[in-house]
Design a protein around this motif. Structure first.
Motif, short mmCIF file in Angstrom:
data_model
loop_
_atom_site.label_atom_id
_atom_site.label_comp_id
_atom_site.label_asym_id
_atom_site.label_seq_id
_atom_site.Cartn_x
_atom_site.Cartn_y
_atom_site.Cartn_z
N LEU A 74 0.78 -1.23 0.00
CA LEU A 74 0.00 0.00 0.00
C LEU A 74 0.81 1.28 0.00
N ASP A 101 -5.40 -7.74 -1.19
CA ASP A 101 -5.37 -6.59 -0.28
C ASP A 101 -5.53 -5.28 -1.05
N VAL A 105 -8.78 -2.60 -0.79
CA VAL A 105 -8.63 -1.19 -0.39
C VAL A 105 -9.09 -0.26 -1.51
N ARG A 108 -12.99 -0.34 -1.80
CA ARG A 108 -13.62 0.44 -0.74
C ARG A 108 -13.37 1.94 -0.95
N SER A 109 -12.18 2.28 -1.45
CA SER A 109 -11.86 3.68 -1.70
C SER A 109 -12.81 4.27 -2.74
N LEU A 178 -2.91 6.24 -0.58
CA LEU A 178 -3.87 5.58 0.31
C LEU A 178 -3.77 6.09 1.74
N GLY A 182 -5.34 3.56 4.23
CA GLY A 182 -4.39 2.45 4.37
C GLY A 182 -4.05 2.10 5.80
N TYR A 185 -6.95 0.30 7.40
CA TYR A 185 -7.01 -1.09 6.95
C TYR A 185 -5.95 -1.92 7.67
N ALA A 289 -10.82 1.12 8.81
CA ALA A 289 -10.74 1.59 7.43
C ALA A 289 -11.89 2.55 7.13
#
Length: 343
Positions: A74, A101, A105, A108-109, A178, A182, A185, A289
């Motif tokens: 990330l 992973d 992320v 979801r972002s 991120l 990040g 998460y 997150a």
């Protein structure tokens, strides 16, 4: 990985402000253990309860190893990270297969970007890089470079293909950052590892993000001190949490003064400009997150639009404090007070 959100003030407060409260019943005899490591450019801290040091250290080591592994995925600072490699494909027309992973992320972002109208946007990297340089040099970013950065920013320029879990960065010179999700998460994943090792009572914090599971034996909650808006101010309140996450976003330490204006390290993706309000946003959610991303989005949106966003997330709560000149305005969602009451 050095994420651009709140770095060390929550960690410092947690060093003295994680307490246990409200005695209930006894539990299987366990002891309190605390571990910390620098990870992702910030101090990560684990407080856990275990029968003895061997299983405690084994669980903590595994959790820190998970965080370190995520950093290699990330980080936007690490040239060889999966994220950096993906960014370097921008404008090439390639659909890039990504790891589970990174996919999770980024997916979801994009969801948070759509919900916030672009106030949360991980494609903001080109503008963030300019403001990092501005803070170092104490000089406003060059207007032509800002204009070029804006052309490479916009969540609609990142295309996700769910069936193949591939990603295309459509515009040239895109850079993903991120920093607004990040660490959250990573904190969540570290807690999962602790649970896999049989640790059911724990706290994990990293920078401005925190997650807690069951409270310490003989208590009802973890008591978490909220950081102040001003550096030398007294604590504002306490949150009483269990099986919850909290994230804070603000410019208490990370900002630059230029021509009489205070510019935050938090950049509005829609304008490419650092926020000019002195602010602190606290979000409580079911996972870190979510809390992380929402705290960033609310910071960018401001009080009114931020509260409107949070109304769509009834499972989460927020308090927003903003200072303009000498005037401080604080607002919160009604459910935020739920976590201010000692059980």
């Amino acid at each position: 990985m050095r994420f651009g959100k709140t770095l060390h003030w929550l960690f410092l407060l947690l060093g003295v402000a994680v307490f246990t409260v409200s005695c209930v019943t006894t539990d299987t005899p366990v002891r309190r253990f605390e571990f910390q490591q620098p990870q992702m450019g910030v101090p990560f801290r684990i407080v856990l309860y275990a029968p003895d040091e061997v299983p405690a250290r084994r669980a903590a080591d595994a959790a820190f190893a998970r965080i370190a592994a995520l950093n290699s995925v990330l980080s936007d600072y690490d040239y060889d990270s999966e994220l950096s490699q993906l960014s370097r494909t921008s404008g090439s027309g390639q659909m890039i297969k990504v790891s589970d992973d990174l996919w999770h992320v980024l997916k979801r972002s994009q969801d948070f970007a759509e919900q916030s109208g672009g106030a949360f946007d991980v494609t903001v990297g080109p503008a963030v890089n300019l403001w990092r340089k501005a803070r170092r040099e104490k000089k406003f970013p060059d207007e032509s470079r800002l204009a070029a950065a804006r052309l490479a920013v916009g969540y609609e320029k990142m295309k996700l293909e769910p069936n193949s879990r591939t990603v295309e960065l459509v515009a040239p010179n895109m850079r993903l950052d991120l920093g607004g999700i990040g660490k959250g998460y990573a904190v969540d994943e570290a807690m999962k590892v602790l649970k896999q090792h049989g640790i059911l009572r724990a706290l994990v914090s990293g920078g401005g993000d925190l997650v807690v599971s069951q409270p310490p034996p003989g208590t009802k909650t973890w008591r978490i001190e909220l950081p102040p808006l001003e550096e030398n101010s007294a604590p504002s309140d306490f949150l009483y949490l269990k099986n919850k996450a909290m994230a804070t976003s603000g410019d208490l330490f990370q900002y630059v003064q230029l021509d009489g204006n205070r510019y935050s390290h938090i950049v509005d993706p829609r304008t490419g400009i650092g926020l000019v309000d002195h602010s602190r946003v606290v979000v409580v959610a079911d996972d870190a997150a979510t809390a992380d991303a929402l705290s960033t989005a609310v910071s960018v949106l401001g009080i009114d639009a931020g509260l409107q966003l949070m109304e769509k997330r009834p499972e989460a709560a927020t308090r927003i404090s903003r200072k303009r000149m000498e005037n401080i305005k604080t607002s919160e969602t009604p459910n935020f007070r739920t976590w201010l009451v000692e059980p």
